[in-house]
Design a protein around this motif. Structure first.
Motif, PDB file in Angstrom:
ATOM      1  N   ILE A  43       0.834  -1.202   0.000  1.00 34.96           N
ATOM      2  CA  ILE A  43       0.000   0.000   0.000  1.00 34.96           C
ATOM      3  C   ILE A  43       0.871   1.257   0.000  1.00 34.96           C
ATOM      4  O   ILE A  43       0.640   2.201  -0.773  1.00 34.96           O
ATOM      5  CB  ILE A  43      -0.948  -0.014   1.215  1.00 34.96           C
ATOM      6  N   LEU A  44       1.893   1.250   0.857  1.00 35.79           N
ATOM      7  CA  LEU A  44       2.773   2.419   0.918  1.00 35.79           C
ATOM      8  C   LEU A  44       3.577   2.567  -0.364  1.00 35.79           C
ATOM      9  O   LEU A  44       3.738   3.692  -0.876  1.00 35.79           O
ATOM     10  CB  LEU A  44       3.708   2.298   2.134  1.00 35.79           C
ATOM     11  N   ALA A  98       9.910   4.940  10.532  1.00 38.37           N
ATOM     12  CA  ALA A  98       9.504   6.092   9.731  1.00 38.37           C
ATOM     13  C   ALA A  98      10.535   6.402   8.657  1.00 38.37           C
ATOM     14  O   ALA A  98      11.724   6.096   8.796  1.00 38.37           O
ATOM     15  CB  ALA A  98       9.307   7.302  10.627  1.00 38.37           C
ATOM     16  N   THR A  99      10.080   7.029   7.573  1.00 37.79           N
ATOM     17  CA  THR A  99      10.949   7.511   6.507  1.00 37.79           C
ATOM     18  C   THR A  99      10.677   9.004   6.321  1.00 37.79           C
ATOM     19  O   THR A  99       9.889   9.605   7.060  1.00 37.79           O
ATOM     20  CB  THR A  99      10.690   6.762   5.199  1.00 37.79           C
ATOM     21  N   SER A 100      11.315   9.596   5.339  1.00 36.67           N
ATOM     22  CA  SER A 100      11.155  11.034   5.130  1.00 36.67           C
ATOM     23  C   SER A 100       9.727  11.416   4.765  1.00 36.67           C
ATOM     24  O   SER A 100       9.291  12.544   5.035  1.00 36.67           O
ATOM     25  CB  SER A 100      12.107  11.516   4.037  1.00 36.67           C
ATOM     26  N   ARG A 101       8.972  10.489   4.169  1.00 33.75           N
ATOM     27  CA  ARG A 101       7.611  10.814   3.754  1.00 33.75           C
ATOM     28  C   ARG A 101       6.544   9.975   4.438  1.00 33.75           C
ATOM     29  O   ARG A 101       5.351  10.169   4.189  1.00 33.75           O
ATOM     30  CB  ARG A 101       7.472  10.683   2.229  1.00 33.75           C
ATOM     31  N   VAL A 102       6.949   9.052   5.283  1.00 32.99           N
ATOM     32  CA  VAL A 102       5.977   8.221   6.005  1.00 32.99           C
ATOM     33  C   VAL A 102       6.322   8.266   7.493  1.00 32.99           C
ATOM     34  O   VAL A 102       7.350   7.752   7.921  1.00 32.99           O
ATOM     35  CB  VAL A 102       5.975   6.765   5.503  1.00 32.99           C
ATOM     36  N   ARG A 103       5.450   8.891   8.264  1.00 29.48           N
ATOM     37  CA  ARG A 103       5.665   8.996   9.714  1.00 29.48           C
ATOM     38  C   ARG A 103       5.150   7.742  10.412  1.00 29.48           C
ATOM     39  O   ARG A 103       4.369   6.968   9.859  1.00 29.48           O
ATOM     40  CB  ARG A 103       4.919  10.213  10.273  1.00 29.48           C
ATOM     41  N   LEU A 152      -2.372  16.813  14.091  1.00 24.25           N
ATOM     42  CA  LEU A 152      -1.624  16.727  12.834  1.00 24.25           C
ATOM     43  C   LEU A 152      -2.547  16.299  11.696  1.00 24.25           C
ATOM     44  O   LEU A 152      -3.695  15.920  11.909  1.00 24.25           O
ATOM     45  CB  LEU A 152      -0.474  15.723  12.985  1.00 24.25           C
ATOM     46  N   GLU A 153      -2.037  16.359  10.453  1.00 25.85           N
ATOM     47  CA  GLU A 153      -2.820  15.919   9.298  1.00 25.85           C
ATOM     48  C   GLU A 153      -1.881  15.339   8.254  1.00 25.85           C
ATOM     49  O   GLU A 153      -0.738  15.769   8.111  1.00 25.85           O
ATOM     50  CB  GLU A 153      -3.630  17.082   8.717  1.00 25.85           C
ATOM     51  N   PHE A 154      -2.403  14.345   7.512  1.00 20.24           N
ATOM     52  CA  PHE A 154      -1.599  13.611   6.537  1.00 20.24           C
ATOM     53  C   PHE A 154      -2.458  13.292   5.314  1.00 20.24           C
ATOM     54  O   PHE A 154      -3.674  13.109   5.422  1.00 20.24           O
ATOM     55  CB  PHE A 154      -1.068  12.312   7.147  1.00 20.24           C
ATOM     56  N   ASP A 155      -1.810  13.196   4.150  1.00 19.42           N
ATOM     57  CA  ASP A 155      -2.540  12.838   2.933  1.00 19.42           C
ATOM     58  C   ASP A 155      -3.082  11.415   3.018  1.00 19.42           C
ATOM     59  O   ASP A 155      -4.220  11.136   2.642  1.00 19.42           O
ATOM     60  CB  ASP A 155      -1.609  12.958   1.720  1.00 19.42           C
ATOM     61  N   LEU A 156      -2.251  10.505   3.503  1.00 21.36           N
ATOM     62  CA  LEU A 156      -2.637   9.099   3.665  1.00 21.36           C
ATOM     63  C   LEU A 156      -2.433   8.701   5.119  1.00 21.36           C
ATOM     64  O   LEU A 156      -1.365   8.950   5.688  1.00 21.36           O
ATOM     65  CB  LEU A 156      -1.782   8.202   2.755  1.00 21.36           C
ATOM     66  N   VAL A 157      -3.449   8.094   5.704  1.00 23.61           N
ATOM     67  CA  VAL A 157      -3.333   7.550   7.059  1.00 23.61           C
ATOM     68  C   VAL A 157      -3.609   6.058   6.991  1.00 23.61           C
ATOM     69  O   VAL A 157      -4.628   5.628   6.423  1.00 23.61           O
ATOM     70  CB  VAL A 157      -4.316   8.229   8.029  1.00 23.61           C
ATOM     71  N   VAL A 158      -2.692   5.266   7.569  1.00 25.36           N
ATOM     72  CA  VAL A 158      -2.870   3.810   7.651  1.00 25.36           C
ATOM     73  C   VAL A 158      -2.973   3.430   9.124  1.00 25.36           C
ATOM     74  O   VAL A 158      -2.018   3.637   9.889  1.00 25.36           O
ATOM     75  CB  VAL A 158      -1.701   3.058   6.986  1.00 25.36           C
ATOM     76  N   LEU A 159      -4.123   2.906   9.516  1.00 23.88           N
ATOM     77  CA  LEU A 159      -4.319   2.458  10.898  1.00 23.88           C
ATOM     78  C   LEU A 159      -4.005   0.974  10.984  1.00 23.88           C
ATOM     79  O   LEU A 159      -4.486   0.176  10.170  1.00 23.88           O
ATOM     80  CB  LEU A 159      -5.767   2.693  11.329  1.00 23.88           C
ATOM     81  N   ILE A 160      -3.212   0.616  11.998  1.00 25.75           N
ATOM     82  CA  ILE A 160      -2.851  -0.781  12.220  1.00 25.75           C
ATOM     83  C   ILE A 160      -3.598  -1.297  13.449  1.00 25.75           C
ATOM     84  O   ILE A 160      -3.418  -0.777  14.557  1.00 25.75           O
ATOM     85  CB  ILE A 160      -1.336  -0.943  12.418  1.00 25.75           C
ATOM     86  N   ASP A 161      -4.452  -2.281  13.242  1.00 26.06           N
ATOM     87  CA  ASP A 161      -5.222  -2.912  14.322  1.00 26.06           C
ATOM     88  C   ASP A 161      -5.848  -1.874  15.260  1.00 26.06           C
ATOM     89  O   ASP A 161      -5.556  -1.828  16.466  1.00 26.06           O
ATOM     90  CB  ASP A 161      -4.319  -3.855  15.132  1.00 26.06           C
ATOM     91  N   PRO A 162      -6.725  -1.019  14.763  1.00 25.23           N
ATOM     92  CA  PRO A 162      -7.293   0.040  15.611  1.00 25.23           C
ATOM     93  C   PRO A 162      -8.075  -0.491  16.812  1.00 25.23           C
ATOM     94  O   PRO A 162      -8.173   0.211  17.827  1.00 25.23           O
ATOM     95  CB  PRO A 162      -8.200   0.816  14.648  1.00 25.23           C
TER      96      PRO A 162
END
Length: 716
Positions: free
Chosen positions: A638-639, A661-666, A676-686
């Motif tokens: 996905i990323l 984390a990478t330079s474009r994925v926190r 905060l706000e992000f273009d894409l948010v991926v939730l892991i096991d919410p």
């Protein structure tokens, strides 16, 4: 910057109709004048700054004024160099005049007195932000620019009356604000000044008296309002200027402060102090989270913070018996009443440790009055200091105290805690005890440590004050020798040199500020106004930390009751009245500008399941991108797919502490994603975020960080 040789407009081919001279010719001419004025202003400011730096430093108030002027000139020069022509946000045309008024981040006037830019914070600029079709505020039209790398890549016109067309407006189906919402995010909060909405601007410009609560759900622009209001109030309200305390901005966590770091400088304001609550106390940097929920609950009480006063008072009891004081000339009787009089000498509000010096001076006065001989105060003082019994008695009755020791004793001496907090039950006293590590500080201890430090003051202050006085006396003695030598060398004894005989002039020649001192604590206050973002999370005890720093009770309080991780069942007025704020006004934001409708449709049931009356805002846009559900095994693909398709923008993985984390994925926890706000948010096991209100709030907050896409992954 030289006069423009190319157009400031750099419109893409698809926007070519907007490049018609009839539409942008007036802007082109105005920007030519603006470029010339900027070049001249930068040159003049540079010369003035160089002159100020070369000028003598002066002493006292003169030195402070010079430093303030250097700071002011430097900040303005930095702003002009940073932005250039893109200082301009847009223009507005009123019914009273066909000439556009251009609005900017700063005000700018050319050498002939012509106003080229109107400061966005001035009352005259309010219609640029506040005009609506229902209330045009006297405008016929408004134009907002989009700047890209110093040139205008697009602009939008809004017409409020039929007169506004006049062949000079390029109308399309998007406002500047709506168009900006779909833009990609970055690691820093994007610039939104040019697209402030009327509901937001009205709150930004509200008065500063009392407490203003800005209540709004995710994406309503609460943080935007908080930051812009900080800059606006410093500009518009003389009661809040830097010399009167200035403004403190309190954010929820460190990633948040990094995210908004560029906003205030971009508004021409660099004087706001920013921090998180941990920064207010030295121990905050290493404090752990309180592991026991019951201990955290007990320490969250404002009443327990107020027990610090009782704890200190136990160390301020005058000796109950009199004593004989031995001097070099006579034995003097110091009665119990004399001790009580000396202990009453400090002015109310004097910190405990600093008050002991005042008590000593009062004892000196009382004993000198009992002695009939003619002895100088300095000689008499030195004689008293040699009476070990007197010095020891004073130090025992009014000891110098450390905040850490005082609070640590509360957690390790049950009898001391019972005396200072008699309302606690025996079980509660036992729960708060930690004899093995009384100074293993947690976040819940910070309000008590802060209250203790404010009440006690610096135990070294009195010693430093004595050293400072000695340094001043030595400097005056040295300066007196220099002056005497100058006077001795003056043959005729006339002219300006003779002025040096005056004692007042001699004293002004000693720069006390240049002598050894202590760096001030910039977060100690008092502040004239405090802005608090994500304020729904503050405990009653934590509110005391802020109230101590704002005697005027002038606050901007920004938050969302539905995002309180530990619940918020009261109204804002009830909560704030309980902590000591009684003049409270409430302003609500109900439009979600950030989060797409698709995401909010998924997030709303999550919070309503535990908070049926949650203030869930209405989204004004749809991204057309559905929320995706999948397996955690899909995370990498996905990323990778998103990064390959997007040349810019930023994503965040929330809920997986192992993700690097990478330079474009926190990679963040739900709690640290707040604000905060992000273009894409991926939730892991919410569902693993937790149960009850805390778990639901964390899921709701994490989901609503997305501005374009939300992906929810679960372990299979």
């Amino acid at each position: 910057m030289h006069p423009l040789t190319t157009s400031v407009f750099d419109l893409p081919d698809r926007r070519s109709p907007k490049a018609e001279p009839t539409l942008i010719g007036g802007d082109e001419r105005h920007f030519e004048a603006l470029a010339e004025c900027l070049e001249q202003s930068i040159a003049e400011l540079s010369e003035r700054l160089d002159a100020e730096r070369r000028a003598p430093g002066g002493v006292g108030r003169q030195a402070m004024d010079r430093d303030a002027e250097i700071h002011r000139l430097t900040a303005r020069l930095r702003a002009l160099r940073r932005f250039g022509l893109d200082l301009c946000l847009g223009h507005m045309v009123s019914a009273d005049s066909p000439e556009p008024v251009y609005v900017g981040r700063l005000g700018l006037t050319d050498s002939a007195g012509r106003r080229l830019l109107l400061d966005w914070r001035s009352p005259a600029a309010e219609p640029f932000f506040g005009a609506t079709h229902a209330n045009p505020m006297g405008l016929t039209s408004r134009r907002r620019y989009r700047w890209t790398r110093g040139r205008i890549s697009d602009y939008w016109d809004e017409v409020f009356t039929s007169d506004g067309f006049a062949g000079h407006a390029a109308l399309d189906d998007q406002s500047a604000f709506i168009a900006s919402l779909g833009g990609n995010r970055s690691a820093r909060m994007r610039d939104v000044l040019g697209t402030l909405q009327a509901d937001q601007d009205a709150i930004i410009r509200a008065g500063s008296r009392g407490a203003l609560v800005v209540d709004g759900g995710p994406g309503t622009g609460k943080t935007v309002v908080a930051l812009h209001r900080s800059a606006y109030l410093l500009y518009s309200d003389p009661r809040l200027g830097h010399r009167r305390g200035g403004v403190l901005f309190v954010g929820p966590h460190r990633p948040y402060l990094a995210y908004v770091a560029d906003v205030l400088p971009s508004l021409g304001e660099e004087g706001v102090q920013t921090c998180i609550l941990r920064d207010l106390v030295a121990e905050g940097a290493t404090a752990a989270i309180e592991a026991d929920p019951e201990v955290a609950r007990l320490k969250s009480s404002a009443q327990l913070v107020q027990a610090i006063e009782a704890a200190v008072r136990l160390y301020e009891e005058p000796p109950a018996e009199g004593m004989t004081v031995t001097t070099d000339w006579a034995d003097l009787w110091l009665s119990a009443d004399d001790w009580a009089e000396a202990f009453d000498a400090p002015e109310p509000g004097t910190p405990h440790n600093e008050a002991r010096e005042q008590i000593w001076e009062e004892l000196l006065t009382i004993l000198r009055d009992k002695y009939d001989g003619d002895v100088s105060p300095d000689v008499f003082r030195r004689s008293l200091l040699r009476d070990e019994e007197l010095v020891t008695t004073l130090h025992r009755a009014w000891p110098l105290l450390e905040a850490a020791d005082l609070v640590g004793d509360l957690w390790s001496v049950p009898a001391y805690l019972r005396m200072c907090a008699p309302w606690l039950s025996p079980d509660e006293v036992r729960t708060l005890q930690r004899k093995d590590a009384p100074q293993a500080w947690t976040v819940s201890d910070l309000p008590l440590l802060d209250a203790a430090r404010q009440r006690l003051g610096d135990p070294e202050a009195a010693r430093r004050q004595r050293r400072h006085k000695a340094a001043v006396a030595a400097e005056r003695e040295r300066m007196a020798d220099v002056i005497d030598n100058v006077l001795a060398a003056d043959d005729d004894g006339e002219g300006a040199v003779t002025m040096l005989r005056g004692q007042d002039l001699r004293d002004t020649l000693v720069d006390e500020s240049a002598l050894p001192g202590v760096e001030p604590d910039l977060l100690a206050g008092p502040f004239a106004h405090i802005v608090v973002d994500e304020a729904q999370e503050l405990t009653d005890a934590e509110w005391q930390m802020l109230l101590l720093r704002c005697p005027s009770r002038s606050f901007t309080i920004v938050g969302d009751r539905a995002q309180a991780r530990h619940g918020f069942t009261e109204s804002w007025q009830e909560r704030l009245a309980r902590v000591g704020l009684d003049r409270v006004n409430l302003a609500s934001l109900s439009i979600n500008y950030r989060t797409p409708e698709e995401v909010m449709t998924e997030a709303e049931p999550v919070i309503r399941a535990v908070l049926p009356d949650a203030n869930v805002p209405s989204s004004i846009r749809s991204s057309g991108i559905p929320v995706v559900h999948g397996s955690t095994s899909d995370l990498d693909s996905i990323l990778d797919t998103w990064l390959a398709a997007q040349s810019d923008g930023i994503a965040c993985v929330i809920g997986d502490p192992t993700f690097r984390a990478t330079s474009r994925v926190r990679s963040l926890t739900p709690e640290l994603s707040k604000g905060l706000e992000f273009d894409l948010v991926v939730l892991i096991d919410p569902e693993e975020f937790g149960q009850g209100i805390e778990g639901s709030v964390d899921r709701y907050v994490a989901m609503t960080r997305a501005t374009q896409r939300l992906v929810i992954l679960t372990s299979t």
